[in-house]
Design a protein around this motif. Structure first.
Motif, PDB file in Angstrom:
ATOM      1  N   LEU A  24      11.616   2.363  -1.633  1.00  0.00           N
ATOM      2  CA  LEU A  24      10.974   2.283  -0.322  1.00  0.00           C
ATOM      3  C   LEU A  24       9.817   3.271  -0.213  1.00  0.00           C
ATOM      4  O   LEU A  24       8.778   2.965   0.377  1.00  0.00           O
ATOM      5  N   ILE A  25      10.010   4.457  -0.771  1.00  0.00           N
ATOM      6  CA  ILE A  25       8.935   5.457  -0.738  1.00  0.00           C
ATOM      7  C   ILE A  25       7.720   4.945  -1.499  1.00  0.00           C
ATOM      8  O   ILE A  25       6.576   5.060  -1.028  1.00  0.00           O
ATOM      9  N   ASP A  26       7.945   4.365  -2.662  1.00  0.00           N
ATOM     10  CA  ASP A  26       6.824   3.819  -3.444  1.00  0.00           C
ATOM     11  C   ASP A  26       6.119   2.690  -2.691  1.00  0.00           C
ATOM     12  O   ASP A  26       4.920   2.458  -2.890  1.00  0.00           O
ATOM     13  N   MET A  27       6.878   2.008  -1.806  1.00  0.00           N
ATOM     14  CA  MET A  27       6.308   0.901  -1.026  1.00  0.00           C
ATOM     15  C   MET A  27       5.707   1.381   0.297  1.00  0.00           C
ATOM     16  O   MET A  27       5.347   0.577   1.147  1.00  0.00           O
ATOM     17  N   LYS A  28       5.607   2.684   0.487  1.00  0.00           N
ATOM     18  CA  LYS A  28       4.990   3.282   1.687  1.00  0.00           C
ATOM     19  C   LYS A  28       5.768   2.946   2.966  1.00  0.00           C
ATOM     20  O   LYS A  28       5.186   2.768   4.026  1.00  0.00           O
ATOM     21  N   GLN A  29       7.082   2.871   2.862  1.00  0.00           N
ATOM     22  CA  GLN A  29       7.892   2.478   4.004  1.00  0.00           C
ATOM     23  C   GLN A  29       8.414   3.689   4.785  1.00  0.00           C
ATOM     24  O   GLN A  29       8.566   4.785   4.250  1.00  0.00           O
TER      25      GLN A  29
ATOM     26  N   HIS B 274       2.355   8.933   3.901  1.00  0.00           N
ATOM     27  CA  HIS B 274       2.660   7.785   3.029  1.00  0.00           C
ATOM     28  C   HIS B 274       4.016   7.171   3.363  1.00  0.00           C
ATOM     29  O   HIS B 274       4.151   5.946   3.484  1.00  0.00           O
ATOM     30  N   SER B 275       5.044   8.008   3.493  1.00  0.00           N
ATOM     31  CA  SER B 275       6.394   7.534   3.780  1.00  0.00           C
ATOM     32  C   SER B 275       7.140   8.605   4.573  1.00  0.00           C
ATOM     33  O   SER B 275       6.948   9.801   4.343  1.00  0.00           O
ATOM     34  N   ILE B 276       7.981   8.156   5.519  1.00  0.00           N
ATOM     35  CA  ILE B 276       8.720   9.085   6.382  1.00  0.00           C
ATOM     36  C   ILE B 276      10.178   8.649   6.436  1.00  0.00           C
ATOM     37  O   ILE B 276      10.486   7.452   6.561  1.00  0.00           O
ATOM     38  N   ALA B 277      11.071   9.620   6.355  1.00  0.00           N
ATOM     39  CA  ALA B 277      12.497   9.381   6.582  1.00  0.00           C
ATOM     40  C   ALA B 277      12.898  10.068   7.885  1.00  0.00           C
ATOM     41  O   ALA B 277      12.584  11.236   8.103  1.00  0.00           O
ATOM     42  N   LEU B 278      13.562   9.328   8.759  1.00  0.00           N
ATOM     43  CA  LEU B 278      14.144   9.881   9.976  1.00  0.00           C
ATOM     44  C   LEU B 278      15.636  10.002   9.731  1.00  0.00           C
ATOM     45  O   LEU B 278      16.321   9.000   9.499  1.00  0.00           O
ATOM     46  N   VAL B 279      16.147  11.207   9.781  1.00  0.00           N
ATOM     47  CA  VAL B 279      17.501  11.465   9.321  1.00  0.00           C
ATOM     48  C   VAL B 279      18.321  12.141  10.416  1.00  0.00           C
ATOM     49  O   VAL B 279      17.833  13.027  11.114  1.00  0.00           O
ATOM     50  N   GLY B 280      19.553  11.693  10.587  1.00  0.00           N
ATOM     51  CA  GLY B 280      20.442  12.303  11.569  1.00  0.00           C
ATOM     52  C   GLY B 280      21.802  11.632  11.523  1.00  0.00           C
ATOM     53  O   GLY B 280      22.121  10.878  10.601  1.00  0.00           O
ATOM     54  N   MET B 281      22.613  11.882  12.550  1.00  0.00           N
ATOM     55  CA  MET B 281      23.930  11.256  12.616  1.00  0.00           C
ATOM     56  C   MET B 281      23.842   9.800  13.053  1.00  0.00           C
ATOM     57  O   MET B 281      24.712   8.997  12.746  1.00  0.00           O
TER      58      MET B 281
ATOM     59  N   LYS C 188      -6.068  13.813   4.986  1.00  0.00           N
ATOM     60  CA  LYS C 188      -7.431  13.656   4.456  1.00  0.00           C
ATOM     61  C   LYS C 188      -7.749  14.720   3.416  1.00  0.00           C
ATOM     62  O   LYS C 188      -8.572  14.497   2.516  1.00  0.00           O
ATOM     63  N   LEU C 189      -7.100  15.892   3.540  1.00  0.00           N
ATOM     64  CA  LEU C 189      -7.386  17.015   2.646  1.00  0.00           C
ATOM     65  C   LEU C 189      -6.592  16.964   1.351  1.00  0.00           C
ATOM     66  O   LEU C 189      -6.855  17.756   0.433  1.00  0.00           O
ATOM     67  N   LEU C 190      -5.618  16.053   1.265  1.00  0.00           N
ATOM     68  CA  LEU C 190      -4.719  16.033   0.121  1.00  0.00           C
ATOM     69  C   LEU C 190      -5.201  15.061  -0.956  1.00  0.00           C
ATOM     70  O   LEU C 190      -5.763  14.015  -0.652  1.00  0.00           O
ATOM     71  N   ASP C 191      -4.905  15.403  -2.196  1.00  0.00           N
ATOM     72  CA  ASP C 191      -5.279  14.537  -3.312  1.00  0.00           C
ATOM     73  C   ASP C 191      -4.135  13.623  -3.745  1.00  0.00           C
ATOM     74  O   ASP C 191      -4.290  12.813  -4.672  1.00  0.00           O
ATOM     75  N   LYS C 192      -3.000  13.762  -3.088  1.00  0.00           N
ATOM     76  CA  LYS C 192      -1.850  12.901  -3.364  1.00  0.00           C
ATOM     77  C   LYS C 192      -1.177  12.526  -2.048  1.00  0.00           C
ATOM     78  O   LYS C 192      -1.307  13.246  -1.047  1.00  0.00           O
ATOM     79  N   PRO C 193      -0.443  11.413  -2.009  1.00  0.00           N
ATOM     80  CA  PRO C 193       0.232  11.003  -0.772  1.00  0.00           C
ATOM     81  C   PRO C 193       1.279  12.020  -0.330  1.00  0.00           C
ATOM     82  O   PRO C 193       1.919  12.678  -1.155  1.00  0.00           O
ATOM     83  N   LEU C 194       1.466  12.104   0.982  1.00  0.00           N
ATOM     84  CA  LEU C 194       2.429  13.034   1.570  1.00  0.00           C
ATOM     85  C   LEU C 194       3.682  12.281   2.029  1.00  0.00           C
ATOM     86  O   LEU C 194       3.584  11.249   2.696  1.00  0.00           O
ATOM     87  N   ILE C 195       4.857  12.809   1.677  1.00  0.00           N
ATOM     88  CA  ILE C 195       6.139  12.292   2.141  1.00  0.00           C
ATOM     89  C   ILE C 195       6.752  13.345   3.056  1.00  0.00           C
ATOM     90  O   ILE C 195       6.774  14.528   2.714  1.00  0.00           O
TER      91      ILE C 195
END
Length: 519
Positions: free
Chosen positions: A30-35, A170-177, A128-135
């Motif tokens: 999923l991360i590779d798919m930008k989800q 690029h990709s975000i995880a929302l984590v909790g109970m 914009k300042l990064l040379d690689k995607p941010l997770i």
């Protein structure tokens, strides 16, 4: 030397642990798919350990920049005008402790007055300042206050929608109970709308961390054996799995209690089932902080609506309801192989009942109540008939008064009786409870000096309550290889006199002697 950790996230250098990367599958894809996605699991099940490990692995691959960020410190902040700036500052503080380039420029000169946009703008400018995607892996995402949560998700959604034209995460995880569905239930009834575009529609998939399997418990405990030589006997491991159902914190806590507290780190002695039983009793009685925080949820009305039918054996639970999913996500309940709803493990079941019946247990400590084990012993056996006669009189004198003070009013008779039995059995016996929705009763087995005394608790309801109760009690007695059992029937009809409710008679069912006790 490593040890079994029961406080905070684990790391493989200091703690025995199951490889975090093996506990969820499909996240990397999923991360590779930008989800954007959700990970949810009960408290103390390894979420933070998994996230920190995932962030480290992603960062080490050098394909992405990965940031772990807990939102727990924003929990008590109400209103997005304060909550959103707090989240931005949390991200900034986390970035300062990484080696991600240009981190000092994140939220530089941020306009915190624009709380409806400052998070999205800050993330866009930084990406914009990064040379690689941010997770970004957001832990404790479900602790945000309602308005802050909506604004937070809306700003993420806006960035997500515009990623083809403007750099964003690029990709975000929302984590909790909680699952994302319960995020919605938290902020609005289903009949209301949040506007033209829901902030929840960016999530493509949800994951949950499963409990340890018995094989994983073996792997975990073998690490200690390999390093110290101390052996976990097979029946001890099986008992741990049966009593915890693989709940990670409990698995670690039992091992720690046996090794450190009971055996005093004497590694020459094996860990036996008897020692595991002793450790479990200690954990139940001490109720550590993790369990206390979980049991605080029992006071919530939406939790009561699920737990009370389980105690009563009723089947009035909508498995598609937000309340059911909420209680399940908290780790309080699960479905067994027969699709019955039961407490998530026997340890939690015991603690739930002890917690809910604590008031009668405390009051019964008054010396004026003589209900102690020696009173009911005859020839080394429990005189259950005598014990239940005393309960009849006790319920007659106190039951109605006490029942009115319970939050769980429908289950009050059961809880009062279990408080009564616990008072008696604290003199050297054990109370085993079996709860499940849809059974129409609560099963209790008293154990004393290796003898078992099966008791069924049932509320008088319908025309066949007695026939069903007798058959159920006979089966329960047979399950425990007993020739006799007791069926306690609570009659809550206000039109019936007390003297007509209190009776005791014996029946024979399938070769079992069943004593019917009217209350």
């Amino acid at each position: 030397m490593r040890y079994f950790n029961v406080a905070g996230p684990c790391n493989s250098i200091e703690h025995y642990m199951i490889d975090a990367s093996t506990r969820l599958h499909g996240v990397k894809k999923l991360i590779d798919m930008k989800q954007y996605f959700v990970i949810h699991a009960a408290r103390q099940s390894g979420k933070t350990t998994y996230l920190q490990d995932l962030a480290g692995r992603l960062h080490a691959e050098r394909k992405y920049y990965a940031l772990y960020c807990s939102l727990e410190n924003a929990q008590n902040i109400t209103g997005p005008e304060r909550g959103i700036p707090a989240i931005v500052r949390l991200i900034k503080n986390k970035l300062d402790n990484t080696d991600i380039p240009n981190r000092s420029n994140f939220a530089k000169d941020a306009d915190y007055e624009d709380f409806t946009g400052v998070l999205g703008v800050s993330l866009t400018r930084f990406c914009k300042l990064l040379d690689k995607p941010l997770i970004i892996l957001f832990d404790e995402a479900d602790c945000l206050s309602e308005d802050t949560l909506i604004s937070f998700l809306r700003q993420l959604r806006n960035g997500y929608n515009d990623r083809s034209f403007v750099p964003f995460v690029h990709s975000i995880a929302l984590v909790g109970m909680r699952n994302i569905r319960d995020y919605k239930a938290k902020v609005r009834p289903e009949s209301l709308t949040l506007g033209s575009a829901s902030p929840f529609n960016i999530v493509t998939e949800t994951f949950t961390l499963k409990n340890f399997t018995q094989e994983e418990i073996v792997q975990l405990y073998r690490q200690h054996t390999d390093e110290t030589g101390q052996v976990f006997e097979q029946d001890a491991i099986e008992l741990v799995h049966e009593q915890t159902q693989g709940q990670p914190w409990l698995v670690n806590a039992i091992a720690r209690e046996v090794i450190v507290k009971i055996l005093q780190s004497d590694y020459t002695k094996p860990v036996t089932a008897e020692l595991v039983s002793k450790a479990i009793r200690t954990i139940i009685l001490n109720r550590p902080a993790h369990i206390d925080s979980l049991l605080e949820r029992l006071k919530e009305e939406r939790v009561r609506k699920i737990i009370e039918p389980v105690i009563l054996g009723e089947d009035f639970i909508d498995r598609d309801s937000d309340d059911f999913l909420y209680a399940k996500d908290l780790g309080l309940i699960r479905e067994n192989n027969n699709f019955r709803i039961i407490p998530s493990n026997p340890i939690y079941a015991e603690i739930i009942i002890r917690t809910l019946s604590s008031t009668p247990q405390k009051r019964l400590q008054d010396p004026k109540y003589p209900y102690q084990m020696p009173r009911y012993l005859k020839g080394g056996r429990i005189d259950v008939d005598s014990l239940l006669r005393d309960f009849q009189q006790f319920w007659h004198a106190n039951g109605a008064i006490w029942a009115d003070k319970f939050d769980y009013r429908e289950a009050a008779p059961h809880l009062v009786m279990m408080g009564f039995l616990q008072r008696v059995m604290n003199g050297g016996g054990q109370v085993i409870r079996d709860m499940a929705s849809g059974t129409g009763r609560l099963d209790i087995c008293l154990v004393y000096e290796n003898r078992k005394y099966p008791i069924e608790l049932k509320v008088r309801y319908g025309k066949k309550y007695l026939e069903e109760g007798l058959e159920q009690t006979a089966r329960y007695a047979d399950l425990h290889c007993c020739s006799e059992g007791w069926l306690v029937v609570f009659d809550r009809r206000s039109t019936v006199k007390w003297q007509d409710k209190l009776y005791m008679k014996k029946e024979t069912v399938d070769g079992k002697t069943i004593t019917i006790v009217g209350v």
